[in-house]
Write a protein that holds these residues in place. Structure first.
Motif, PDB file in Angstrom:
ATOM      1  N   PRO A  43      75.121   5.049  -9.389  1.00  9.02           N
ATOM      2  CA  PRO A  43      76.262   5.652  -8.700  1.00  9.02           C
ATOM      3  C   PRO A  43      77.228   6.283  -9.699  1.00  9.02           C
ATOM      4  CG  PRO A  43      76.538   3.283  -8.818  1.00  9.02           C
ATOM      5  CD  PRO A  43      75.196   3.574  -9.426  1.00  9.02           C
ATOM      6  N   ILE A  44      76.817   7.391 -10.270  1.00  9.87           N
ATOM      7  CA  ILE A  44      77.566   8.040 -11.336  1.00  9.87           C
ATOM      8  C   ILE A  44      77.546   9.543 -11.099  1.00  9.87           C
ATOM      9  CG2 ILE A  44      75.856   8.637 -13.113  1.00  9.87           C
ATOM     10  CD1 ILE A  44      78.702   6.295 -13.842  1.00  9.87           C
ATOM     11  N   ALA A  45      78.625  10.223 -11.430  1.00  8.26           N
ATOM     12  CA  ALA A  45      78.656  11.677 -11.291  1.00  8.26           C
ATOM     13  C   ALA A  45      77.712  12.303 -12.305  1.00  8.26           C
ATOM     14  CB  ALA A  45      80.075  12.192 -11.506  1.00  8.26           C
ATOM     15  N   ARG A  46      76.962  13.299 -11.875  1.00  8.20           N
ATOM     16  CA  ARG A  46      75.957  13.912 -12.750  1.00  8.20           C
ATOM     17  C   ARG A  46      76.580  14.484 -14.023  1.00  8.20           C
ATOM     18  NH1 ARG A  46      70.796  15.714 -12.796  1.00  8.20           N
ATOM     19  NH2 ARG A  46      70.333  17.696 -13.820  1.00  8.20           N
ATOM     20  N   ALA A  47      77.809  14.964 -13.928  1.00  8.79           N
ATOM     21  CA  ALA A  47      78.455  15.567 -15.089  1.00  8.79           C
ATOM     22  C   ALA A  47      78.685  14.564 -16.221  1.00  8.79           C
ATOM     23  CB  ALA A  47      79.785  16.187 -14.678  1.00  8.79           C
ATOM     24  N   VAL A  48      78.747  13.283 -15.904  1.00  6.02           N
ATOM     25  CA  VAL A  48      78.965  12.258 -16.929  1.00  6.02           C
ATOM     26  C   VAL A  48      77.836  12.262 -17.947  1.00  6.02           C
ATOM     27  CG1 VAL A  48      79.061   9.770 -17.329  1.00  6.02           C
ATOM     28  CG2 VAL A  48      80.393  10.780 -15.483  1.00  6.02           C
ATOM     29  N   THR A  49      76.611  12.380 -17.480  1.00  6.91           N
ATOM     30  CA  THR A  49      75.456  12.370 -18.386  1.00  6.91           C
ATOM     31  C   THR A  49      75.062  13.771 -18.829  1.00  6.91           C
ATOM     32  OG1 THR A  49      73.880  12.473 -16.557  1.00  6.91           O
ATOM     33  CG2 THR A  49      74.557  10.278 -17.297  1.00  6.91           C
ATOM     34  N   ALA A  50      75.759  14.809 -18.332  1.00  2.35           N
ATOM     35  CA  ALA A  50      75.434  16.202 -18.648  1.00  2.35           C
ATOM     36  C   ALA A  50      73.976  16.516 -18.312  1.00  2.35           C
ATOM     37  CB  ALA A  50      75.736  16.514 -20.110  1.00  2.35           C
ATOM     38  N   GLY A  51      73.464  15.826 -17.258  1.00  2.94           N
ATOM     39  CA  GLY A  51      72.104  16.081 -16.815  1.00  2.94           C
ATOM     40  C   GLY A  51      71.025  15.433 -17.659  1.00  2.94           C
ATOM     41  N   LEU A  52      71.400  14.595 -18.620  1.00  2.00           N
ATOM     42  CA  LEU A  52      70.415  13.934 -19.497  1.00  2.00           C
ATOM     43  C   LEU A  52      69.801  12.723 -18.786  1.00  2.00           C
ATOM     44  CD1 LEU A  52      72.456  13.998 -22.821  1.00  2.00           C
ATOM     45  CD2 LEU A  52      70.490  15.438 -22.253  1.00  2.00           C
ATOM     46  N   PRO A  53      68.611  12.277 -19.237  1.00  2.00           N
ATOM     47  CA  PRO A  53      67.990  11.092 -18.634  1.00  2.00           C
ATOM     48  C   PRO A  53      68.547   9.785 -19.185  1.00  2.00           C
ATOM     49  CG  PRO A  53      66.547  12.004 -20.299  1.00  2.00           C
ATOM     50  CD  PRO A  53      67.713  12.952 -20.197  1.00  2.00           C
ATOM     51  N   SER A  54      69.556   9.863 -20.052  1.00  8.61           N
ATOM     52  CA  SER A  54      70.151   8.670 -20.652  1.00  8.61           C
ATOM     53  C   SER A  54      71.632   8.616 -20.309  1.00  8.61           C
ATOM     54  CB  SER A  54      69.971   8.699 -22.173  1.00  8.61           C
ATOM     55  OG  SER A  54      70.547   9.870 -22.721  1.00  8.61           O
ATOM     56  N   ILE A  55      72.223   7.439 -20.516  1.00  7.51           N
ATOM     57  CA  ILE A  55      73.641   7.255 -20.260  1.00  7.51           C
ATOM     58  C   ILE A  55      74.243   6.448 -21.401  1.00  7.51           C
ATOM     59  CG2 ILE A  55      73.267   5.156 -18.884  1.00  7.51           C
ATOM     60  CD1 ILE A  55      75.650   6.086 -17.125  1.00  7.51           C
ATOM     61  N   ALA A  56      75.475   6.791 -21.792  1.00  4.65           N
ATOM     62  CA  ALA A  56      76.193   6.087 -22.854  1.00  4.65           C
ATOM     63  C   ALA A  56      77.156   5.099 -22.215  1.00  4.65           C
ATOM     64  CB  ALA A  56      76.950   7.084 -23.727  1.00  4.65           C
ATOM     65  N   LEU A  57      77.024   3.816 -22.572  1.00  6.69           N
ATOM     66  CA  LEU A  57      77.803   2.742 -21.950  1.00  6.69           C
ATOM     67  C   LEU A  57      78.507   1.897 -23.012  1.00  6.69           C
ATOM     68  CD1 LEU A  57      75.017   1.663 -19.462  1.00  6.69           C
ATOM     69  CD2 LEU A  57      77.233   2.590 -18.750  1.00  6.69           C
ATOM     70  N   ARG A  58      79.720   1.453 -22.676  1.00  4.28           N
ATOM     71  CA  ARG A  58      80.450   0.581 -23.604  1.00  4.28           C
ATOM     72  C   ARG A  58      81.317  -0.396 -22.824  1.00  4.28           C
ATOM     73  NH1 ARG A  58      84.867  -0.042 -27.588  1.00  4.28           N
ATOM     74  NH2 ARG A  58      86.215   1.681 -26.950  1.00  4.28           N
ATOM     75  N   VAL A  59      81.415  -1.622 -23.343  1.00 11.03           N
ATOM     76  CA  VAL A  59      82.376  -2.611 -22.868  1.00 11.03           C
ATOM     77  C   VAL A  59      83.451  -2.724 -23.945  1.00 11.03           C
ATOM     78  CG1 VAL A  59      82.777  -5.009 -22.196  1.00 11.03           C
ATOM     79  CG2 VAL A  59      80.614  -3.885 -21.591  1.00 11.03           C
ATOM     80  N   PRO A  60      84.638  -2.161 -23.704  1.00 13.45           N
ATOM     81  CA  PRO A  60      85.664  -2.136 -24.747  1.00 13.45           C
ATOM     82  C   PRO A  60      86.295  -3.497 -24.965  1.00 13.45           C
ATOM     83  CG  PRO A  60      86.521  -1.229 -22.713  1.00 13.45           C
ATOM     84  CD  PRO A  60      85.061  -1.500 -22.473  1.00 13.45           C
ATOM     85  N   ASN A  61      86.889  -3.649 -26.147  1.00 15.32           N
ATOM     86  CA  ASN A  61      87.527  -4.918 -26.509  1.00 15.32           C
ATOM     87  C   ASN A  61      89.002  -4.666 -26.809  1.00 15.32           C
ATOM     88  OD1 ASN A  61      87.853  -7.605 -27.094  1.00 15.32           O
ATOM     89  ND2 ASN A  61      87.124  -7.444 -29.199  1.00 15.32           N
ATOM     90  N   HIS A  62      89.724  -4.235 -25.788  1.00 14.48           N
ATOM     91  CA  HIS A  62      91.166  -4.007 -25.919  1.00 14.48           C
ATOM     92  C   HIS A  62      91.815  -4.525 -24.644  1.00 14.48           C
ATOM     93  CE1 HIS A  62      95.047  -1.952 -26.095  1.00 14.48           C
ATOM     94  NE2 HIS A  62      94.825  -1.737 -27.379  1.00 14.48           N
ATOM     95  N   ALA A  63      92.876  -5.296 -24.795  1.00 19.01           N
ATOM     96  CA  ALA A  63      93.471  -5.967 -23.642  1.00 19.01           C
ATOM     97  C   ALA A  63      93.894  -4.992 -22.550  1.00 19.01           C
ATOM     98  CB  ALA A  63      94.678  -6.801 -24.105  1.00 19.01           C
ATOM     99  N   VAL A  64      94.414  -3.830 -22.932  1.00 18.38           N
ATOM    100  CA  VAL A  64      94.904  -2.885 -21.926  1.00 18.38           C
ATOM    101  C   VAL A  64      93.744  -2.251 -21.173  1.00 18.38           C
ATOM    102  CG1 VAL A  64      96.187  -0.747 -21.547  1.00 18.38           C
ATOM    103  CG2 VAL A  64      97.028  -2.445 -23.197  1.00 18.38           C
TER     104      VAL A  64
END
Length: 318
Positions: free
Chosen positions: A108-129
């Protein structure tokens, strides 16, 4: 949004975070601090919201975005994880590491996020805010650095304001960021190969030793195919010519010093970690200087020094 001096800056307290979440839920864009740099966040499941990121930054639409999530379980809704990627995610998240994995079927992601690529870049940030914002959102956040595309990344709310004032809805001021450099981006591919697509606070040597039995990365040409943010050859630009590995400045140069090489702005006298945290602030100062050129002292290529040199080489590119 349009006009000048209209972007509100609010403290990153409970009231400010609640306001940011309301704006994000309605499809707005908000600058939020992370442990690396300030990110320009929008809900990643709405094409209209993602489009606002590209418009505000002037970012080319073939350049994918990092999706920030609360935890590994939420990440698995959007990406396919195997043994290696699960191990790395479990060991390094939350933290300054982005994983590029195959995008999940029907994510459930907008296509523009991946720029149409078959991969996705994901991160769990470590900042309180940023983590507080994510906890209050029932959607993931696309969040590239909160600056105009190609220019110096922001490590303070003031940097964001100078670059994007009037172009975004809100800036959450959480003070200066800690790491000062964007996350390391690691691709783990279905064929078992791995590759650091962007150096960052988590070093390639550490990843090789900790998760890949000392096995070297794939060694493919990094820019042969755009797989993740931060791979464009010219990036982080201060708008002036940059001379690297300078021992002393010329008369018309703003000098960024390190170690025994003094300068108008010192990265650090000895610490590469401190140098990483101060890099973008020094570049912002050099861009604002009356001097038309910039010189930078040699930076050792050890540890996070490799990431610093990566950013400097891109800043110096034509």
């Amino acid at each position: 949004m349009s006009g000048k001096n209209v972007t509100e800056v609010v403290p990153a307290d409970a009231e400010g975070i609640a306001k940011a979440v309301r704006i994000l839920a309605l499809g707005g864009i908000v600058a939020v601090p992370t442990e690396t740099v300030y990110g320009l966040a929008a809900r990643a499941d709405k094409a209209e919201a993602v489009a606002k990121i590209y418009a505000a930054k002037g970012r080319p639409d073939f350049n994918p975005l990092i999706v920030h999530v609360r935890d590994v379980d939420q990440a698995k809704r959007f990406g396919e994880f195997d043994g290696a990627s699960e191990d790395v995610a479990g060991g390094e998240w939350p933290g300054p590491l982005t994983l590029v994995v195959p995008v999940a079927d029907n994510a459930p992601i907008a296509r523009a996020v991946t720029a149409g690529l078959p991969s996705i870049a994901l991160r769990v940030p470590n900042h309180a805010v940023m983590r507080a914002v994510l906890e209050k959102c029932d959607f993931p956040l696309a969040a590239p650095s909160a600056n105009r595309s190609g220019f110096i990344s922001p490590t303070s709310a003031a940097h964001v304001k100078a670059s994007l004032d009037g172009r975004i809805d809100l800036i959450l001021d959480g003070g200066a960021t800690q790491a000062g450099l964007e996350s390391t981006i690691l691709a783990i591919r279905a064929d078992g190969t791995w590759q650091v697509l962007r150096p960052g606070p988590v070093s390639e040597a550490y990843l090789a030793e900790t998760y890949f039995g000392g096995r070297s990365a794939s060694g493919a040409e990094l820019n042969a195919k755009l797989e993740a943010p931060g791979q464009l050859a010219s990036h982080y630009a201060p708008g002036k010519p940059v001379r690297l590995n300078a021992i002393e400045p010329r008369a018309d140069e703003f000098m960024i010093g390190f170690g025994a090489v003094s300068g108008d702005c010192m990265l650090s006298e000895h610490s590469l970690e401190e140098a990483a945290a101060r890099l973008y602030d020094c570049l912002h100062q050099s861009a604002a200087s009356a001097k038309p050129r910039i010189a930078v002292a040699p930076i050792p290529n050890d540890g996070v020094g490799a990431a610093i040199n990566d950013r400097l080489s891109r800043a110096a590119a034509d």
